[in-house]
Design an enzyme around this catalytic site. Structure first.
Site, PDB file in Angstrom:
ATOM      1  CB  ILE A   4      -0.899   0.016   1.261  1.00  0.00           C
ATOM      2  CG1 ILE A   4      -1.688  -1.291   1.362  1.00  0.00           C
ATOM      3  CG2 ILE A   4      -1.831   1.223   1.246  1.00  0.00           C
ATOM      4  CD1 ILE A   4      -2.231  -1.581   2.752  1.00  0.00           C
ATOM      5  CB  CYS A   5       1.483   3.882  -2.399  1.00  0.00           C
ATOM      6  SG  CYS A   5       2.414   5.410  -2.521  1.00  0.00           S
ATOM      7  CG  LEU A   6      -1.839   5.586   3.604  1.00  0.00           C
ATOM      8  CD1 LEU A   6      -2.673   6.558   2.783  1.00  0.00           C
ATOM      9  CD2 LEU A   6      -2.755   4.630   4.346  1.00  0.00           C
TER      10      LEU A   6
END
Length: 153
Positions: free
Chosen positions: A85-87
């Protein structure tokens, strides 16, 4: 020691007062191996989907963020095929926004929000991101298809 008591407290809160649409539990006997489920929000292509996530809590928690990834495939510009996840809140500064005051409940809520509102300007999946930006209708169809295929009970 401090880590264990904090994790127990967080898990207990997640059990008694979970954020809407989110459940989280210990996987087996290890306190640092957790599983979570996020229900796809209404009026999103993920609606009615049940998405499973793996949470691995590092030794240095809360000074280091947990590693969270999707186990259920999801069609999303900020989540890759390995479930990463890109967060920003999942990464340490200076690139990320993780702070020890954040907790697992906050992270899961942030991921739920990211599912409802993708960030196409910081994608992990460039092709899905450009589809989201330039052909939203097709993106919605594909995301809904994946949800029916992989995340339906």
């Amino acid at each position: 020691m401090q880590r264990a008591s904090r994790l127990k407290r967080e898990l207990s809160l997640l059990t008694t007062e979970p954020p809407p649409g989110i459940t989280c539990w210990q996987n087996g006997s290890q306190l640092d191996d957790l599983r979570a489920q996020i229900l796809g929000a209404a009026d999103t292509p993920y609606e009615k989907g049940i998405f499973n996530l793996e949470i691995v809590v590092p030794e240095r928690y809360p000074f280091e963020p947990p590693k969270i990834r999707f186990l259920t495939p999801i069609y999303h510009p900020n989540i890759d095929s390995a479930g990463r996840i890109c967060l920003d809140v999942l990464k340490l500064p200076p690139k990320g926004a993780w702070r020890p005051s954040l907790n697992i409940s906050t992270l899961l809520t942030s991921i739920q929000l990211l599912m409802a509102e993708p960030n196409p300007d910081d994608p992990l999946m460039a092709d899905i991101s450009s589809e989201y930006k330039y052909n939203k209708q097709l993106f919605l169809i594909n995301a809904k298809e994946w949800t029916e295929k992989y995340a339906s009970p």
